[in-house]
Design a protein around this motif. Sequence first.
Motif, PDB file in Angstrom:
ATOM      1  N   THR A   1       4.122 -10.661   0.886  1.00  0.00           N
ATOM      2  CA  THR A   1       3.073 -10.882   1.876  1.00  0.00           C
ATOM      3  C   THR A   1       1.954  -9.836   1.789  1.00  0.00           C
ATOM      4  OG1 THR A   1       4.336  -9.615   3.522  1.00  0.00           O
ATOM      5  CG2 THR A   1       4.651 -12.010   3.475  1.00  0.00           C
ATOM      6  N   GLN A   2       2.253  -8.658   1.256  1.00  0.00           N
ATOM      7  CA  GLN A   2       1.265  -7.585   1.192  1.00  0.00           C
ATOM      8  C   GLN A   2       0.730  -7.385  -0.221  1.00  0.00           C
ATOM      9  OE1 GLN A   2       0.133  -6.086   3.935  1.00  0.00           O
ATOM     10  NE2 GLN A   2       1.530  -7.323   5.166  1.00  0.00           N
ATOM     11  N   TRP A   3       0.686  -8.444  -1.018  1.00  0.00           N
ATOM     12  CA  TRP A   3       0.263  -8.281  -2.409  1.00  0.00           C
ATOM     13  C   TRP A   3      -1.211  -7.888  -2.512  1.00  0.00           C
ATOM     14  CZ3 TRP A   3      -3.666 -11.257  -4.429  1.00  0.00           C
ATOM     15  CH2 TRP A   3      -4.012 -12.414  -3.733  1.00  0.00           C
ATOM     16  N   ARG A   4      -2.031  -8.316  -1.554  1.00  0.00           N
ATOM     17  CA  ARG A   4      -3.451  -7.930  -1.606  1.00  0.00           C
ATOM     18  C   ARG A   4      -3.605  -6.425  -1.408  1.00  0.00           C
ATOM     19  NH1 ARG A   4      -3.034 -12.655   1.216  1.00  0.00           N
ATOM     20  NH2 ARG A   4      -4.244 -14.451   0.436  1.00  0.00           N
ATOM     21  N   VAL A   5      -2.838  -5.868  -0.479  1.00  0.00           N
ATOM     22  CA  VAL A   5      -2.867  -4.417  -0.271  1.00  0.00           C
ATOM     23  C   VAL A   5      -2.397  -3.695  -1.526  1.00  0.00           C
ATOM     24  CG1 VAL A   5      -1.933  -2.518   1.118  1.00  0.00           C
ATOM     25  CG2 VAL A   5      -2.496  -4.705   2.201  1.00  0.00           C
ATOM     26  N   ALA A   6      -1.382  -4.254  -2.166  1.00  0.00           N
ATOM     27  CA  ALA A   6      -0.860  -3.634  -3.390  1.00  0.00           C
ATOM     28  C   ALA A   6      -1.918  -3.613  -4.488  1.00  0.00           C
ATOM     29  CB  ALA A   6       0.376  -4.394  -3.869  1.00  0.00           C
ATOM     30  N   ILE A   7      -2.687  -4.685  -4.616  1.00  0.00           N
ATOM     31  CA  ILE A   7      -3.748  -4.730  -5.630  1.00  0.00           C
ATOM     32  C   ILE A   7      -4.790  -3.650  -5.363  1.00  0.00           C
ATOM     33  CG2 ILE A   7      -5.603  -6.112  -6.612  1.00  0.00           C
ATOM     34  CD1 ILE A   7      -2.861  -7.019  -7.473  1.00  0.00           C
ATOM     35  N   VAL A   8      -5.151  -3.476  -4.107  1.00  0.00           N
ATOM     36  CA  VAL A   8      -6.135  -2.448  -3.750  1.00  0.00           C
ATOM     37  C   VAL A   8      -5.596  -1.061  -4.071  1.00  0.00           C
ATOM     38  CG1 VAL A   8      -7.409  -1.392  -1.844  1.00  0.00           C
ATOM     39  CG2 VAL A   8      -7.206  -3.883  -1.978  1.00  0.00           C
ATOM     40  N   VAL A   9      -4.329  -0.816  -3.755  1.00  0.00           N
ATOM     41  CA  VAL A   9      -3.717   0.487  -4.034  1.00  0.00           C
ATOM     42  C   VAL A   9      -3.658   0.737  -5.539  1.00  0.00           C
ATOM     43  CG1 VAL A   9      -1.584   1.828  -3.870  1.00  0.00           C
ATOM     44  CG2 VAL A   9      -2.399   0.515  -1.897  1.00  0.00           C
ATOM     45  N   ILE A  10      -3.269  -0.283  -6.299  1.00  0.00           N
ATOM     46  CA  ILE A  10      -3.210  -0.146  -7.761  1.00  0.00           C
ATOM     47  C   ILE A  10      -4.594   0.179  -8.322  1.00  0.00           C
ATOM     48  CG2 ILE A  10      -2.853  -1.437  -9.906  1.00  0.00           C
ATOM     49  CD1 ILE A  10      -0.580  -2.925  -8.474  1.00  0.00           C
ATOM     50  N   ALA A  11      -5.620  -0.505  -7.831  1.00  0.00           N
ATOM     51  CA  ALA A  11      -6.984  -0.249  -8.296  1.00  0.00           C
ATOM     52  C   ALA A  11      -7.431   1.162  -7.934  1.00  0.00           C
ATOM     53  CB  ALA A  11      -7.943  -1.282  -7.701  1.00  0.00           C
ATOM     54  N   ALA A  12      -7.082   1.622  -6.736  1.00  0.00           N
ATOM     55  CA  ALA A  12      -7.478   2.966  -6.313  1.00  0.00           C
ATOM     56  C   ALA A  12      -6.807   4.030  -7.168  1.00  0.00           C
ATOM     57  CB  ALA A  12      -7.126   3.176  -4.837  1.00  0.00           C
ATOM     58  N   ILE A  13      -5.526   3.844  -7.470  1.00  0.00           N
ATOM     59  CA  ILE A  13      -4.816   4.811  -8.300  1.00  0.00           C
ATOM     60  C   ILE A  13      -5.393   4.835  -9.712  1.00  0.00           C
ATOM     61  CG2 ILE A  13      -2.589   5.347  -9.366  1.00  0.00           C
ATOM     62  CD1 ILE A  13      -1.259   4.255  -6.853  1.00  0.00           C
ATOM     63  N   ALA A  14      -5.658   3.659 -10.263  1.00  0.00           N
ATOM     64  CA  ALA A  14      -6.231   3.597 -11.610  1.00  0.00           C
ATOM     65  C   ALA A  14      -7.612   4.241 -11.653  1.00  0.00           C
ATOM     66  CB  ALA A  14      -6.312   2.142 -12.072  1.00  0.00           C
ATOM     67  N   ALA A  15      -8.352   4.178 -10.541  1.00  0.00           N
ATOM     68  CA  ALA A  15      -9.704   4.732 -10.518  1.00  0.00           C
ATOM     69  C   ALA A  15      -9.709   6.251 -10.465  1.00  0.00           C
ATOM     70  CB  ALA A  15     -10.480   4.165  -9.330  1.00  0.00           C
TER      71      ALA A  15
ATOM     72  N   LEU B   1      -7.263  -1.511 -18.068  1.00  0.00           N
ATOM     73  CA  LEU B   1      -6.066  -1.469 -18.907  1.00  0.00           C
ATOM     74  C   LEU B   1      -4.858  -0.945 -18.141  1.00  0.00           C
ATOM     75  CD1 LEU B   1      -7.549  -0.125 -22.270  1.00  0.00           C
ATOM     76  CD2 LEU B   1      -6.732  -2.439 -21.783  1.00  0.00           C
ATOM     77  N   LEU B   2      -5.081  -0.026 -17.214  1.00  0.00           N
ATOM     78  CA  LEU B   2      -3.974   0.472 -16.394  1.00  0.00           C
ATOM     79  C   LEU B   2      -3.556  -0.535 -15.328  1.00  0.00           C
ATOM     80  CD1 LEU B   2      -4.986   4.212 -15.873  1.00  0.00           C
ATOM     81  CD2 LEU B   2      -2.946   3.382 -17.059  1.00  0.00           C
ATOM     82  N   MET B   3      -4.516  -1.304 -14.819  1.00  0.00           N
ATOM     83  CA  MET B   3      -4.203  -2.231 -13.735  1.00  0.00           C
ATOM     84  C   MET B   3      -3.402  -3.438 -14.208  1.00  0.00           C
ATOM     85  SD  MET B   3      -7.596  -2.430 -11.312  1.00  0.00           S
ATOM     86  CE  MET B   3      -6.783  -3.720 -10.342  1.00  0.00           C
ATOM     87  N   ILE B   4      -3.698  -3.946 -15.397  1.00  0.00           N
ATOM     88  CA  ILE B   4      -3.045  -5.175 -15.864  1.00  0.00           C
ATOM     89  C   ILE B   4      -1.518  -5.043 -15.890  1.00  0.00           C
ATOM     90  CG2 ILE B   4      -2.765  -6.710 -17.846  1.00  0.00           C
ATOM     91  CD1 ILE B   4      -5.750  -6.288 -18.428  1.00  0.00           C
ATOM     92  N   PRO B   5      -0.957  -4.016 -16.565  1.00  0.00           N
ATOM     93  CA  PRO B   5       0.506  -3.913 -16.547  1.00  0.00           C
ATOM     94  C   PRO B   5       1.062  -3.602 -15.168  1.00  0.00           C
ATOM     95  CG  PRO B   5      -0.446  -1.983 -17.594  1.00  0.00           C
ATOM     96  CD  PRO B   5      -1.561  -2.964 -17.403  1.00  0.00           C
ATOM     97  N   GLN B   6       0.279  -2.894 -14.323  1.00  0.00           N
ATOM     98  CA  GLN B   6       0.773  -2.581 -12.988  1.00  0.00           C
ATOM     99  C   GLN B   6       0.940  -3.836 -12.130  1.00  0.00           C
ATOM    100  OE1 GLN B   6       1.967   0.364 -11.867  1.00  0.00           O
ATOM    101  NE2 GLN B   6       1.730   0.735 -14.053  1.00  0.00           N
ATOM    102  N   VAL B   7       0.024  -4.768 -12.272  1.00  0.00           N
ATOM    103  CA  VAL B   7       0.151  -6.029 -11.527  1.00  0.00           C
ATOM    104  C   VAL B   7       1.384  -6.794 -11.994  1.00  0.00           C
ATOM    105  CG1 VAL B   7      -0.935  -8.252 -11.084  1.00  0.00           C
ATOM    106  CG2 VAL B   7      -2.320  -6.169 -11.067  1.00  0.00           C
ATOM    107  N   LEU B   8       1.603  -6.817 -13.304  1.00  0.00           N
ATOM    108  CA  LEU B   8       2.790  -7.488 -13.831  1.00  0.00           C
ATOM    109  C   LEU B   8       4.071  -6.790 -13.381  1.00  0.00           C
ATOM    110  CD1 LEU B   8       1.546  -8.211 -17.473  1.00  0.00           C
ATOM    111  CD2 LEU B   8       1.607  -9.784 -15.526  1.00  0.00           C
ATOM    112  N   LEU B   9       4.058  -5.451 -13.406  1.00  0.00           N
ATOM    113  CA  LEU B   9       5.242  -4.699 -12.987  1.00  0.00           C
ATOM    114  C   LEU B   9       5.488  -4.849 -11.489  1.00  0.00           C
ATOM    115  CD1 LEU B   9       4.762  -1.458 -15.106  1.00  0.00           C
ATOM    116  CD2 LEU B   9       6.556  -3.182 -15.387  1.00  0.00           C
ATOM    117  N   TYR B  10       4.441  -5.068 -10.721  1.00  0.00           N
ATOM    118  CA  TYR B  10       4.621  -5.322  -9.290  1.00  0.00           C
ATOM    119  C   TYR B  10       5.413  -6.611  -9.082  1.00  0.00           C
ATOM    120  CZ  TYR B  10       3.478  -5.801  -4.335  1.00  0.00           C
ATOM    121  OH  TYR B  10       3.558  -5.934  -2.964  1.00  0.00           O
TER     122      TYR B  10
END
Length: 258
Positions: A199-213, A225-234
């Motif tokens: 249910t919180q996948w949108r928040v997870a995407i934002v967090v992943i993007a912030a960490i990669a940035a 390049l860092l975000m793509i595998p993180q989304v899959l690993l999520y």
Amino acid sequence: MPRIARVGPRRARPDERLHLTEHLDELRRRLIISVLALLVAFAGMYAVHTQLIDLLTRPLPGDIDRLVTLSPTEPFFTTLKVVFWAAVLVTLPVWLYQAYAFVIPAIADQPRRIALAVTAGLAGLFAGGVAFGYFVVLPVALDFLTGFGGDTFNEQLRAGEYFGFATTMLLASGILFEVPIAMAALSRMGVTSARLYRTQWRVAIVVIAAIAAILPGGDPISMGLLMIPQVLLYGVGIALSAKFGQAPLWRRQELDAM
């Protein structure tokens, strides 16, 4: 027959009540194991420090053949820093397992095969993350950053700053690949659940993007390049949480009492 002193850390059962001194004793033993692992890794990395430095300089663009040092002591201390962070990279799966083994048994009973599977998963994902950072993210980031100004700048990279950049990138990439294990561990402890992750996948995407940035580099290409595998690993973490997650301990105790 005299008792033989136990060397390894003690594993507590979820229903076992331990005194504070017993918890501290187990924590001390696990800290000793972690420090010894770091010392062994440091000695091993120092034995191959020449090959290690050569390995870290390979992702550099072809027009940068040598790194710059600005003091007589900088080569020595830079080498020690590289060896230390390489030892941290090697030892981190051991530290993560020690933390996992210290916390989880107090919440859930874990068969030995699960503990071994967690250890293998930690080491494998971390190694995969470091390899991904080394072969994919680091070369792309270096090409983009060093070539950004074209002929405006004369690129001369200082050894200490470059190795700090490279080791931080590799360490962060390895840690980020541990996300599925962390998600499963939190679900196993009853802190989160697979349903919450879904249910919180949108928040997870934002967090992943912030960490990669905020990681070294920060350019759009390495960030992507860092975000793509993180989304899959999520997604992998959600699947693991659905399989191994359980209700919180207090909730299970209420159900048993009914």
